[in-house]
Enzyme design. Structure first.
Site, PDB file in Angstrom:
ATOM      1  N   ASP A 287      33.761  49.735  35.945  1.00 58.49           N
ATOM      2  CA  ASP A 287      34.725  49.601  37.034  1.00 58.49           C
ATOM      3  C   ASP A 287      34.374  48.303  37.770  1.00 58.49           C
ATOM      4  O   ASP A 287      33.384  47.639  37.466  1.00 58.49           O
ATOM      5  CB  ASP A 287      34.666  50.840  37.953  1.00 58.49           C
TER       6      ASP A 287
HETATM    7  C1  GLC Z   1      39.106  49.743  41.301  1.00 56.96           C
HETATM    8  C2  GLC Z   1      39.243  51.183  40.854  1.00 56.96           C
HETATM    9  C3  GLC Z   1      39.681  51.335  39.414  1.00 56.96           C
HETATM   10  C4  GLC Z   1      40.591  50.175  39.039  1.00 56.96           C
HETATM   11  C5  GLC Z   1      39.741  48.911  39.055  1.00 56.96           C
HETATM   12  C6  GLC Z   1      40.556  47.663  38.689  1.00 56.96           C
HETATM   13  O1  GLC Z   1      37.963  49.624  42.106  1.00 56.96           O
HETATM   14  O2  GLC Z   1      38.129  52.037  41.039  1.00 56.96           O
HETATM   15  O3  GLC Z   1      40.347  52.602  39.303  1.00 56.96           O
HETATM   16  O4  GLC Z   1      41.144  50.384  37.737  1.00 56.96           O
HETATM   17  O5  GLC Z   1      39.099  48.727  40.311  1.00 56.96           O
HETATM   18  O6  GLC Z   1      41.514  47.433  39.652  1.00 56.96           O
END
Ligand code: GLC
Length: 743
Positions: A287
């Site tokens: 993430d």
């Molecule tokens: C965010 C979220 C995740 C998302 C990623 C990219 O922090 O936790 O669900 O897909 O970053 O935007």
């Protein structure tokens, strides 16, 4: 003369991609791997968020030396995060394809999780449809829009099981039940990917957040998670496993720890379960800087240690932070990381790109003037249908609803009465301005003559100056509709709430209007279950409207005036109060059960609220009246290889046709470990004309009875079971049978 960007985009071919066999993909990837330098290999493991990225939230400020264009041209970037403008995507892709030594294309990824340019209802609302087929169809259409933005992958579905509405991200989940979560998870993946990605408008999906992010303590965002392996496997993993079984292209690791280890560097999750047990072939991406955050978890001493732990644990692709980019090469050269590990991760990334056809056409999803493909009638009609199936009718005293279209003067009051702020969090490219407000929807359906409308107050301030006008309109009306709730920006990522009240002075306004003693319909807009006890007691009708996206007002008007009949069922329990949390239907049995769930001394209960929720999982009303009878099961004893046929007669004794979500739960009378009070094992949407009946059949096998037992074996035991069939998790119609593994 150089062609303009528009001309270049218009010249892109969009021939269908020929699907390749797994062997061919592996061979192509291996051949390419042989040509790559270590630097180029590591470049494939990095997802860059360039300055053009539309990233909400924490910004990665350590990239001064990583000027995007240089990195891409040097073949040091594998993918791009959150760039959704086709000409920018084209520009970045050209850099990779034309400037880097091997011309390996980038893939482009972003969060399109409940719609793209067309706003669909938030995922928790869609889960209340209990309609995997409709969700799959919707995701196909959403993929059509995504595929015309230039993107190749969407960071969806989110399949974290949730039990705590204080967490803002329950809005993007499928709710509290593992079986419903699994059924819907697979539907999302099928809808987006449509098999082997050869369909022109398929996009890759990403199963997130692996694993158990929804169990964060206190519902507090980015907080810790701690649970037994049995709890993880029994309740939290099924949704992710359903994605893997459906062939999801990727997994995203979660911000939380599991068993003391950050998920992004958790070998038990990424290698033992995902790779070894599930034989998962896709790639695992972190993430947003979740790898780098190990420095805050204090489980890594420096960035090089982050890179080491993550690659050893099986992380293939690092989102935004640059631990891999900055340290993997040194780790390999120092002999601390074997080249095999790098090759393993790089092959997954290359195979993915071959699989989705990027080597056939790096520009396959890039179109001139993409807007022409967006919000077409088919997509809007689907968004409308999903909205109709997402709104939960929680109360309807004296059949106040549906309202008649003529002859009633209606006062529409509340901050959501004429608001288009209903896209919901993670709205991607959907626009509030394109959402139909409740006022507009009702006016379009029944005309504006009989409509009086005012906000009366804001969502979340202490200004009562609008009360007088609201009360005046209510006095003139035959029926009052309250449109209340929390702001759409009060849920989503980084939006945990310690209170679950309807904010501001809305509740005060409701009290004042109630004193006028008019028939009152309350419609609640929120991204999570809120405390609706007063509204449940004092409204004549109560609807949970979530955030429904573009078709919000049209769908609500259709439901209010009977052009559509509510069929949704709650995918998440509604507590009486935040102090009751966690409250979910499949709680474990205790040694001191509270028979009715109300207070009784020295039993497991509170002294000031009941044990059960205000509205339970699976509950939802209809304008029809459904009755269940003649529950029959084919065996009194189910032996190992047999099937148990369960049949029930469902009748619609109401005055209108409607759809009921028939639910089948089991309760294991005793087991080698404690099991939940009830477990959902099947459901089906059944349409019935008025005054008609239908026999509904389900088939259960031993697999449906299985549970992780005292030896951590997933198996049924020779026990007695009870089946409950009905229209909610509190169904009473039941039948008993036993299971015998012999025979
Ligand atoms: C965010 C979220 C995740 C998302 C990623 C990219 O922090 O936790 O669900 O897909 O970053 O935007």
């Amino acid at each position: 003369m150089e062609l303009t960007i528009e001309q270049q985009l218009s010249a892109i071919s969009h021939e269908a991609i020929r699907a390749k066999s797994k062997n061919e993909i592996q061979q192509l990837a291996n051949e390419l791997l042989q040509k790559m330098t270590l630097t180029e290999k590591i470049g494939q493991l990095f997802q860059l968020a360039p300055p053009e990225a539309n990233v909400e939230g924490l910004k990665w400020e350590h990239s001064e030396s990583n000027a995007s264009a240089q990195l891409i041209s040097a073949g040091k970037v594998g993918s791009i995060l959150s760039v959704v403008d086709s000409s920018t995507i084209f520009k970045l892709q050209k850099l990779a394809v034309e400037n880097s030594r091997l011309g390996i294309p980038l893939f482009f990824a972003a969060d399109m999780i409940h719609g793209c340019r067309t706003g669909f209802p938030i995922n928790l609302a869609m889960a209340c449809s209990f309609d995997p087929e409709l969700i799959e169809k919707s995701c196909q259409q959403i993929a059509y829009e995504i595929a015309h933005t230039g993107l190749n992958l969407t960071f969806s579905p989110m399949v974290d099981l949730v039990r705590d509405p204080r967490w803002g991200r329950v809005m993007e989940s499928n709710g509290e039940d593992p079986y419903l979560n699994s059924q819907l998870a697979a539907a999302y993946v099928r809808g987006y990917q449509q098999g082997d990605f050869s369909a022109n408008y398929s996009v890759a999906a990403c199963c997130k957040h692996f694993a158990a992010y929804g169990a964060i303590e206190g519902g507090r965002e980015y907080n810790t998670v701690d649970m037994s392996e049995r709890e993880l496997r029994q309740h939290y993993l099924p949704g992710y496993k359903a994605c893997a079984d459906a062939g999801v292209a990727s997994f995203m690791t979660s911000f939380n720890i599991y068993d003391g280890v950050p998920a992004t560097a958790n070998k038990f999750l990424l290698r033992d379960i995902l790779r070894n047990e599930w034989q998962y072939q896709g790639f695992a991406i972190s993430d947003y800087t979740s790898s780098y955050e190990m420095l805050d978890h204090k489980t890594a001493k420096d960035e090089e240690d982050v890179a080491l732990q993550c690659i050893l644990a099986g992380l293939d692709h690092e989102m935004v932070s640059t631990s891999y980019l900055n340290h993997l090469e040194n780790l390999v050269n120092a002999g601390k990381v074997s080249l095999d590990l790098i090759n393993e991760a790089v092959l997954r990334m290359l195979q993915f790109k071959f699989q989705i056809g990027l080597f056939d056409n790096p520009y396959k999803h890039i179109y001139a003037n993409p807007e022409q493909y967006m919000r077409n009638s088919e997509t809007l009609e689907l968004a409308h249908q999903v909205a109709l199936e997402s709104v939960v009718l929680l109360k309807n005293s004296h059949d106040l609803l549906p309202l008649s279209k003529q002859g009633k003067k209606i006062a529409l009051i509340g901050p959501f009465a004429n608001s288009n702020q209903v896209v919901g969090a993670w709205g991607s490219l959907a626009k509030d301005a394109e959402c139909v407000s409740l006022l507009t929807g009702i006016s379009s359906l029944v005309g504006a003559d009989a409509l009086l409308c005012t906000a009366g107050c804001a969502i979340n301030d202490q200004d009562r100056s609008g009360f007088a006008e609201a009360l005046e309109l209510a006095k003139q009306a035959d029926v009052v509709i309250l449109a209340f709730g929390e702001d759409q920006n009060m849920s989503g990522e980084a939006k945990s709430r310690a209170y679950l009240n309807i904010p501001g002075v809305q509740n005060e306004l409701a009290l004042a209007i109630k004193a006028l003693n008019k028939p009152m319909v309350s419609i609640i807009f929120s991204g999570r279950p809120l405390e609706l006890g007063w509204y449940a007691e004092h409204s004549d009708a109560l609807l949970q409207a979530w955030f429904l996206g573009n078709e919000s007002g049209n769908a609500l008007a259709s439901l209010l005036f009977g052009d559509a009949n509510p069929s949704a069922k709650l995918a998440m329990s509604f507590p009486y109060t935040v102090g009751q949390i966690p409250v979910y239907y499949n709680q474990y049995k205790t040694g001191r059960p509270s028979p009715t769930g109300d207070y009784s001394l020295f039993r497991s209960c509170f002294i000031d609220v009941p044990n059960y929720p205000l509205f339970p999982f699976g509950f939802g009303l209809s304008y029809s009246n459904f009755e269940y009878k003649n529950l029959k099961i084919s065996e009194k004893t189910l032996v190992a290889a047999q099937q148990l046929i369960v049949s029930v007669e469902l009748c619609n004794t109401g005055v209108v046709a409607g759809t009921e979500v028939v639910q089948l739960y089991i309760e294991c009378a005793n087991f080698s470990v404690v099991r939940p009070l009830r477990e959902l094992k099947a459901f089906r949407r059944v349409f019935l004309e008025k005054n008609s009946c239908k026999i509904v059949e389900f088939t259960l096998t031993q697999q449906d009875l299985a549970y992780y037992n005292i030896d951590m074996k997933f198996t049924p035991e020779n026990r007695n079971y009870v089946i409950y069939v009905g229209g909610s998790s509190q169904a009473t119609l039941n039948a008993n049978f036993s299971y015998s593994g012999e025979g």
